[in-house]
Design an enzyme around this catalytic site. Sequence first.
Site, PDB file in Angstrom:
ATOM      1  N   ALA A 151      -9.413   5.783   4.106  1.00  0.00           N
ATOM      2  CA  ALA A 151      -9.129   6.886   5.054  1.00  0.00           C
ATOM      3  C   ALA A 151     -10.366   7.541   5.213  1.00  0.00           C
ATOM      4  O   ALA A 151     -11.090   7.943   4.448  1.00  0.00           O
ATOM      5  CB  ALA A 151      -7.881   7.729   4.392  1.00  0.00           C
ATOM      6  N   GLY A 152     -10.518   8.173   6.513  1.00  0.00           N
ATOM      7  CA  GLY A 152     -11.889   9.067   6.980  1.00  0.00           C
ATOM      8  C   GLY A 152     -12.758   8.337   7.153  1.00  0.00           C
ATOM      9  O   GLY A 152     -13.763   8.972   7.379  1.00  0.00           O
ATOM     10  N   LYS A 162       0.915  -1.224  -0.110  1.00  0.00           N
ATOM     11  CA  LYS A 162       0.120  -0.126  -0.021  1.00  0.00           C
ATOM     12  C   LYS A 162       0.977   0.939   0.019  1.00  0.00           C
ATOM     13  O   LYS A 162       1.648   1.410   0.942  1.00  0.00           O
ATOM     14  CB  LYS A 162      -1.061  -0.093   1.161  1.00  0.00           C
ATOM     15  CG  LYS A 162      -1.820   1.327   1.287  1.00  0.00           C
ATOM     16  CD  LYS A 162      -2.609   1.339   2.503  1.00  0.00           C
ATOM     17  CE  LYS A 162      -3.521   2.732   2.293  1.00  0.00           C
ATOM     18  NZ  LYS A 162      -3.844   2.875   3.887  1.00  0.00           N
ATOM     19  N   GLY A 184      -7.550   9.834   9.675  1.00  0.00           N
ATOM     20  CA  GLY A 184      -7.826  10.307  11.069  1.00  0.00           C
ATOM     21  C   GLY A 184      -9.108  11.381  11.374  1.00  0.00           C
ATOM     22  O   GLY A 184      -9.208  11.633  12.344  1.00  0.00           O
TER      23      GLY A 184
END
Length: 249
Positions: A184-185, A96, A157
């Site tokens: 993400a998020g 990744k 985050g």
Amino acid sequence: MLTLYGSEINSRLLLGTARYPSPAVLSEAVRQSATEIVTVSLRREMSGGRTGGAFFEMIRALGVRILPNTAGCHSVGEAVLTARMARELFATDWIKLEVIGNHDTLQPDVFGLVEAARILVNEGFEVFPYTTDDLVVAERLLEAGCKVLMPWCAPIGSAAGPLNPTALRAMRAHFPDVSLIVDAGIGRPSHAMRSWSSVSMRFCSTPPLPAPEIPPRWQPPLPRQSPPAIKPLTLACWSRATWPSPPRR
């Protein structure tokens, strides 16, 4: 069934391995989620004088596919070196790829990302690039040899959920045969559902996953069975740093 670089995957949920209060909680989360892939940050676990060896052995013992990442890398050179180390440590060509451009939002440096992807693909890596929802950047990554895209849902985050579903839908429309991993998020189960709904135009479910602070017996009320024959499937890579409390009953 989803195919990622020739590997057939049943689960569409990827799980991170950072910030769990104990190895036992991490192991139970992996077991109850039924995930088949976990992400591991090489730099995070080896920084600050930590002993990464014991942690990595525990991860191997989980019996799932390991997707090492280059989290914390702010340059092409750092990301490429970390990817090479990860391949030696975990004996996998999967990586990744993260090249961070902004210290505050951890937004990807998309220029460095494309450059690093091209280098790693030429070295035989199978690259999962963490990117924005920009279509031009996505095209450049595919031209570099990536066969999977990992557009963000929101900044890392933030736990903000899908900020631009229209962009995700556009990416799905432009690249109908490319596997998209929404990354993400994602801070709540509903965020994952909204992402899947936006990208696939259909509802895809995930297995239940316990929060680290929630007793393992509690499970969010989500269906276990996925609807059949939804293609192309979309995965959601869960941000585990901020997890919702169980619903009041």
